[in-house]
Design an enzyme around this catalytic site. Structure first.
Site, PDB file in Angstrom:
ATOM      1  N   ARG A  94     -14.163  -6.236   1.752  1.00  0.00           N
ATOM      2  CA  ARG A  94     -13.860  -6.922   3.013  1.00  0.00           C
ATOM      3  C   ARG A  94     -15.139  -7.500   3.596  1.00  0.00           C
ATOM      4  NH1 ARG A  94     -11.015  -2.694   6.844  1.00  0.00           N
ATOM      5  NH2 ARG A  94      -9.211  -2.882   5.461  1.00  0.00           N
TER       6      ARG A  94
ATOM      7  N   ARG B 139     -16.295  -2.043  13.383  1.00  0.00           N
ATOM      8  CA  ARG B 139     -15.755  -2.963  12.375  1.00  0.00           C
ATOM      9  C   ARG B 139     -15.907  -4.421  12.813  1.00  0.00           C
ATOM     10  NH1 ARG B 139     -12.065  -0.500   9.065  1.00  0.00           N
ATOM     11  NH2 ARG B 139     -12.588   1.686   8.738  1.00  0.00           N
TER      12      ARG B 139
ATOM     13  N   LYS C 225     -13.447   5.187  12.442  1.00  0.00           N
ATOM     14  CA  LYS C 225     -13.615   3.754  12.664  1.00  0.00           C
ATOM     15  C   LYS C 225     -13.607   3.415  14.156  1.00  0.00           C
ATOM     16  CE  LYS C 225      -9.871   2.953  10.180  1.00  0.00           C
ATOM     17  NZ  LYS C 225      -8.651   2.393   9.556  1.00  0.00           N
TER      18      LYS C 225
ATOM     19  N   LYS D 281     -13.247  -0.134  16.805  1.00  0.00           N
ATOM     20  CA  LYS D 281     -12.886  -1.560  16.751  1.00  0.00           C
ATOM     21  C   LYS D 281     -13.064  -2.245  18.096  1.00  0.00           C
ATOM     22  CE  LYS D 281      -9.820  -0.907  12.875  1.00  0.00           C
ATOM     23  NZ  LYS D 281      -8.463  -1.039  12.311  1.00  0.00           N
TER      24      LYS D 281
ATOM     25  N   CYS E  61       1.214  -6.266   6.588  1.00  0.00           N
ATOM     26  CA  CYS E  61      -0.012  -5.715   6.009  1.00  0.00           C
ATOM     27  C   CYS E  61       0.046  -5.878   4.495  1.00  0.00           C
ATOM     28  CB  CYS E  61      -0.163  -4.248   6.389  1.00  0.00           C
ATOM     29  SG  CYS E  61       0.949  -3.192   5.450  1.00  0.00           S
TER      30      CYS E  61
ATOM     31  N   CYS F 231      -2.791  -1.044  -1.810  1.00  0.00           N
ATOM     32  CA  CYS F 231      -3.106  -0.049  -0.787  1.00  0.00           C
ATOM     33  C   CYS F 231      -2.670   1.348  -1.226  1.00  0.00           C
ATOM     34  CB  CYS F 231      -2.436  -0.399   0.535  1.00  0.00           C
ATOM     35  SG  CYS F 231      -2.777   0.872   1.765  1.00  0.00           S
TER      36      CYS F 231
ATOM     37  N   CYS G 293       3.212   1.547   5.900  1.00  0.00           N
ATOM     38  CA  CYS G 293       3.075   2.944   6.329  1.00  0.00           C
ATOM     39  C   CYS G 293       2.740   2.933   7.813  1.00  0.00           C
ATOM     40  CB  CYS G 293       1.996   3.656   5.498  1.00  0.00           C
ATOM     41  SG  CYS G 293       0.322   3.423   6.109  1.00  0.00           S
TER      42      CYS G 293
ATOM     43  N   CYS H 234      -1.623  -1.396  10.219  1.00  0.00           N
ATOM     44  CA  CYS H 234      -2.612  -2.442   9.965  1.00  0.00           C
ATOM     45  C   CYS H 234      -2.187  -3.834  10.436  1.00  0.00           C
ATOM     46  CB  CYS H 234      -2.974  -2.467   8.483  1.00  0.00           C
ATOM     47  SG  CYS H 234      -3.743  -0.930   7.938  1.00  0.00           S
TER      48      CYS H 234
END
Ligand code: SRM
Ligand code: SF4
Length: 545
Positions: free
Chosen positions: A75, A144, A206, A208, A423, A429, A468, A472
């Site tokens: 990414r 991120r 993470k 954001k 996503c 994934c 899931c 995302c």
């Protein structure tokens, strides 16, 4: 109390990693496998990459006693989603040569490459570096990619705000030289290297950051750990309202995990932005839960300790107090498609990219465009693409390439399709429980059919699907959301709004496509019959359910 519990394995890996080096260099040389050990897998995330395997081939390869079909996802870091034609061409070329030949535009305005073989990783990162692109901190327990409205149409203030996204990204970047050392043959650092902001174990999880420029809430600012809402007064950027504690991720059936909307805690001037961001980040660094990764995001720190505690702790670290939050209003969180003339007389074309995946003819077309385009490209938070800053005289040439390569699908797509997000999910994934990107075209078609039965096909309904509950594609903000539970089965959520300011709610825990349609059909019928003028579907659902 949480502090009596042991630290997670990832905390130990970070602590022993010598600032993100671990044994990555050695693991990349092991000949018997194309994978890497889990400890280095955790560290690779900080370098922007995940080890994955092709899940379509998993069972077959296991039966043949072969190791999974390993490859890496990478990414980029791309603050505000802005990239030059040269950078576009480089990413395209890398994807053709060293990845799976597709480009994925993400929900955080970055590129993802899939299918990179271990031996090609250095080549990929090296080629990106040549056009000033990197993948530092694109994943991992750090800040991120910083999001920002990428729309250059409305005013020069959009440019100004987007510069703050770049500054935030730089300010919150890890300082470890490991990335240069491992991937770019940088000199080894012998000592004295430090992470002044993060410390040796980085963040618990993470983190954001997103900037919104009202009335657009395309970045879904309330889903960010830290959000900045631009306040424009007398045509100037007066500063930003600050939001904290948003997040989407949850686990099915575990009430201790939940999506949460950020709280607006006050106002900062532009000069205070970087200090405020570092302050929020360090509160989370010091108080986030390092004993349970499912409880480690800032939203849980705030939910547990209260917003008043958080603001007090934050202000104790700042050289100023937060101002009172100022008035703002959002009117939508989607993109608007087609050509628009900007405030500067240049033209901007927003294209629809289904699920953000570019492959085949679409990539060929964009390659042709990048070769002649004099402006830049802008990736949106809704997985779409803006060909930005086209001089009036060049519009026709771009338009003809767009048509020639079938990139003008936006003009024919229904509002449902234009707004829909999915996503990645299968087959790359590792956490996917159900299909998302690959199922989206069939799903939208079914829902469109149902809508047209009630004359609703032109309604701008927002629908998002994820494989899931990690969220995302920010599903918990959509009017209709399908959240993967098992192959072909989803939890159905309804009742988000079109502005990204309201969470939807669980309506069906475990349904297949027929179950989704059976739930939606009477709701669409009632919506067509008895909605109020201009009432969006999500608002109707919340009012009447
Ligand atoms: Fe995500 C994990 C893809 C945006 C919440 N996300 C993953 C991984 C890396 C799977 C994994 O951990 O093994 C996925 C890689 C799939 C693949 O094959 O490429 C993945 N996330 C994505 C992208 C590519 C989805 C997309 O279709 O665009 C987005 C990349 C954004 C970027 O450029 O940085 C992406 N992920 C998001 C968002 C939306 C956002 O940030 O605005 C969220 C919800 C917001 C949030 O963080 O709360 C999100 N991803 C997660 C989570 C749940 C985190 C949590 O707090 O519980 C995971 C799982 C985890 O971290 O353990 C996850
Ligand atoms: Fe994978 Fe789940 Fe994220 Fe979809 S929502 S990309 S399935 S982690």
């Amino acid at each position: 109390m949480t502090d009596k519990k042991p630290l997670t394995e990832v905390e130990k890996v970070k602590a022993a990693s010598h600032l993100l080096r671990g044994t990555i260099a050695q693991s990349f040389e092991v000949p018997e496998t194309l994978g890497i050990p889990p400890s280095d897998g955790h560290l690779m995330k900080f370098h922007g990459s995940y080890l994955q395997d092709d899940r379509d081939l998993r069972d077959e390869r296991a039966q043949q006693k072969l190791e999974p079909a390993y490859s890496f996802m990478l990414r980029t870091r791309l603050p505000g989603g802005v990239c030059s034609p040269t950078q576009w061409l480089a990413m395209d070329a890398i994807s053709q040569k060293l990845a799976n030949g597709t480009l994925r535009l993400t929900t955080r305005q970055a590129f993802q490459l899939h299918g990179i073989l271990r031996g090609d990783m250095k080549g990929v990162i090296g080629e990106m570096q040549q056009v000033m692109l990197d993948s530092i901190a694109a994943c991992g327990d750090v800040n991120r990619n910083v999001m920002c409205n990428p729309n250059p149409v409305d005013s020069s203030l959009h440019h100004e705000a987007s510069q703050w996204a770049v500054r935030l990204s730089e300010h919150l970047l890890p300082k470890s030289r490991a990335y240069y050392e491992l991937w770019l043959d940088g000199e080894k650092v012998s000592g004295g290297e430090e992470e002044p902001l993060y410390g040796a174990t980085y963040l618990p999880r993470k983190f954001k950051v997103g900037l919104a420029i009202p009335p657009h809430n395309d970045v879904d600012v309330f889903s960010q750990d830290l959000g900045f809402i631009a306040i424009i007064e007398a045509g100037q950027l007066a500063g930003f309202n600050v939001t904290v504690g948003g997040g989407m991720g949850a686990s099915h059936g575990d009430p201790a995990t939940f999506p949460r909307l950020g709280d607006v805690i006050g106002f900062v001037t532009p000069e205070q932005v970087l200090e405020a961001a570092a302050g929020v980040l360090t509160v989370q660094r010091d108080f986030g839960d390092r004993t349970n990764r499912k409880h480690a995001r800032l939203k849980y720190t705030i939910a547990d300790r209260g917003i008043a505690w958080f603001v007090k702790e934050l202000e104790a670290r700042l050289s100023f107090t937060l101002g009172p939050a100022r008035a703002f209003a959002f009117d939508h969180s989607g993109d608007t498609f087609g050509w628009k003339e900007g405030h500067d007389g240049r033209w901007h074309l927003t294209l629809h990219v289904e699920s953000g995946r570019l492959a085949g003819q679409a990539l060929v077309g964009l390659r042709e465009i990048a070769r002649v385009h004099q402006g830049d490209f802008r990736l949106t938070s809704n997985q779409n693409l803006i060909i930005a800053s086209v001089p009036a005289g060049e519009r026709a040439a771009i338009d003809s390439l767009v048509k020639q390569h079938g990139l003008d699908g936006y003009a024919r797509a229904t509002p449902l399709k234009q707004r829909a997000l999915a996503c990645v999910a299968m087959p790359t994934c590792g956490l996917a429980m159900a299909e998302a990107e690959r199922y989206l075209p069939a799903l939208t078609e079914k829902v469109e059919e149902l809508l047209s039965k009630f004359g609703l096909e032109e309604e701008p309904i927002s629908m998002r699907i994820t494989g899931c509950p990690n969220g995302c594609a920010r599903p918990y903000l959509a009017e209709i959301a399908l959240v993967g539970k098992a192959p072909g089965r989803y939890a159905l959520y309804l009742g988000g709004d079109l502005k990204g300011q309201r969470l939807n709610r669980l309506v069906e825990e475990n349904v297949d496509e027929a179950g989704v349609m059976a739930t939606l059909e009477p709701l669409f019928a009632a919506y067509a019959r008895s909605r109020q003028p201009q009432e969006p579907f999500g608002d109707f659902f919340v009012r009447t359910a």
